[in-house]
Write a protein that holds these residues in place. Sequence first.
Motif, mmCIF file in Angstrom:
data_model
loop_
_atom_site.group_PDB
_atom_site.id
_atom_site.type_symbol
_atom_site.label_atom_id
_atom_site.label_comp_id
_atom_site.label_asym_id
_atom_site.label_seq_id
_atom_site.Cartn_x
_atom_site.Cartn_y
_atom_site.Cartn_z
ATOM 1 N N LEU A 170 0.823 -1.155 0.042
ATOM 2 C CA LEU A 170 0.086 -0.155 -0.116
ATOM 3 C C LEU A 170 1.013 1.299 0.181
ATOM 4 O O LEU A 170 0.628 2.222 -0.787
ATOM 5 C CB LEU A 170 -1.099 -0.091 1.144
ATOM 6 N N CYS A 171 1.867 1.364 0.926
ATOM 7 C CA CYS A 171 2.777 2.513 0.862
ATOM 8 C C CYS A 171 3.500 2.506 -0.688
ATOM 9 O O CYS A 171 3.497 3.642 -1.121
ATOM 10 C CB CYS A 171 3.847 2.153 1.948
ATOM 11 N N LEU A 172 3.911 1.429 -1.166
ATOM 12 C CA LEU A 172 4.625 1.510 -2.486
ATOM 13 C C LEU A 172 3.568 1.880 -3.603
ATOM 14 O O LEU A 172 4.309 2.855 -4.312
ATOM 15 C CB LEU A 172 5.092 0.016 -2.800
ATOM 16 N N PHE A 173 2.339 1.627 -3.467
ATOM 17 C CA PHE A 173 1.721 2.065 -4.754
ATOM 18 C C PHE A 173 1.141 3.587 -4.221
ATOM 19 O O PHE A 173 0.935 4.299 -5.204
ATOM 20 C CB PHE A 173 0.454 1.202 -4.674
ATOM 21 N N ALA A 174 1.120 3.908 -2.910
ATOM 22 C CA ALA A 174 0.880 5.420 -2.755
ATOM 23 C C ALA A 174 1.915 6.202 -3.424
ATOM 24 O O ALA A 174 1.675 7.261 -3.880
ATOM 25 C CB ALA A 174 0.872 5.689 -1.338
ATOM 26 N N VAL A 175 3.376 5.919 -3.204
ATOM 27 C CA VAL A 175 4.248 6.554 -3.738
ATOM 28 C C VAL A 175 4.199 6.508 -5.281
ATOM 29 O O VAL A 175 4.623 7.303 -5.946
ATOM 30 C CB VAL A 175 5.733 5.809 -3.573
ATOM 31 N N ALA A 176 3.651 5.452 -5.957
ATOM 32 C CA ALA A 176 3.558 5.070 -7.237
ATOM 33 C C ALA A 176 2.513 6.251 -7.973
ATOM 34 O O ALA A 176 2.810 6.823 -8.972
ATOM 35 C CB ALA A 176 3.155 3.641 -7.786
ATOM 36 N N PHE A 177 1.353 6.227 -7.064
ATOM 37 C CA PHE A 177 0.686 7.491 -7.417
ATOM 38 C C PHE A 177 1.191 8.808 -7.571
ATOM 39 O O PHE A 177 0.703 9.642 -8.373
ATOM 40 C CB PHE A 177 -0.649 7.310 -6.543
ATOM 41 N N ARG A 184 -1.532 4.220 -15.197
ATOM 42 C CA ARG A 184 -0.328 3.296 -15.206
ATOM 43 C C ARG A 184 -0.423 2.629 -13.832
ATOM 44 O O ARG A 184 -0.188 1.433 -13.680
ATOM 45 C CB ARG A 184 0.966 3.901 -15.200
ATOM 46 N N VAL A 185 -0.872 3.149 -12.771
ATOM 47 C CA VAL A 185 -0.869 2.761 -11.436
ATOM 48 C C VAL A 185 -2.219 1.676 -11.637
ATOM 49 O O VAL A 185 -1.978 0.702 -10.841
ATOM 50 C CB VAL A 185 -1.114 3.683 -10.282
ATOM 51 N N ALA A 186 -3.078 2.058 -12.149
ATOM 52 C CA ALA A 186 -4.570 1.434 -12.096
ATOM 53 C C ALA A 186 -4.029 0.127 -12.708
ATOM 54 O O ALA A 186 -4.611 -1.063 -12.497
ATOM 55 C CB ALA A 186 -5.501 2.066 -12.957
ATOM 56 N N TRP A 187 -3.322 -0.027 -14.060
ATOM 57 C CA TRP A 187 -2.932 -1.275 -14.656
ATOM 58 C C TRP A 187 -2.021 -1.855 -13.747
ATOM 59 O O TRP A 187 -2.104 -3.189 -13.961
ATOM 60 C CB TRP A 187 -2.396 -0.993 -16.028
ATOM 61 N N SER A 188 -0.984 -1.348 -13.142
ATOM 62 C CA SER A 188 -0.218 -1.865 -12.220
ATOM 63 C C SER A 188 -1.000 -2.711 -11.197
ATOM 64 O O SER A 188 -0.768 -4.060 -10.798
ATOM 65 C CB SER A 188 1.040 -0.936 -11.471
#
Length: 211
Positions: A170-177, A184-188
């Motif tokens: 969750l922390c990783l995807f928050a940084v990705a956003f 790109r984040v949604a596809w990820s």
Amino acid sequence: MTADPNTLAPSPPPEPHYSLLEDIQGLIIAAAQAALGIHLLRAAGLVTGGTAGLSLILAYALGWNFSVVFFAINIPFNAFAYMARGLAFCLKSLATVTLVSLMAEGLKPVLVLQNIHPGIAAALFGISAGVGLLGLFRHSGSLGGVSIVALVLQDRFGFKAGYTQLIHDLCLFAVAFWLLPPDRVAWSLLGAVILNAVIAFNHRRDWYVVS
């Protein structure tokens, strides 16, 4: 009629195990599957969870080489691998991380993907990496990283491994956003869902004969 107490019951058959050669080929094939999945993600500019996802984010943000970053990040986790599952698991995890790093780098010049839809990349990543992780699990290997820390926390403190992995991702995807376009984040996220679905549906220890 009573049984003769001096008659010994037959010993159960020994539990089957993979031979060294079977372990080696299994880890190589699994590492190739994982490396292919990462190559697809990288070609589409996507990310995933775990240390692979962290390595991709650092590679995108700083222009660093993914394979070097992925290998370097996983070095400290070898101690946790030893604590979690012993020397054999530690060595297999180290070998697998090394193989994935080398294979992911080796795919760059020989499998050039100039135009791939991020949805296709995400789906194929989830399938390929999921199958690769299943192979690693069957041969007592791993891709290192947070999953090993999660096992140690679960063994030592009872904190469920899945929760540790979830918090990290969750922390990783928050940084990705913050770094990547929202699509790109949604596809990820789709790729991560498919990967976990592959593992959830197929990682059944009661289905296996050899360990």
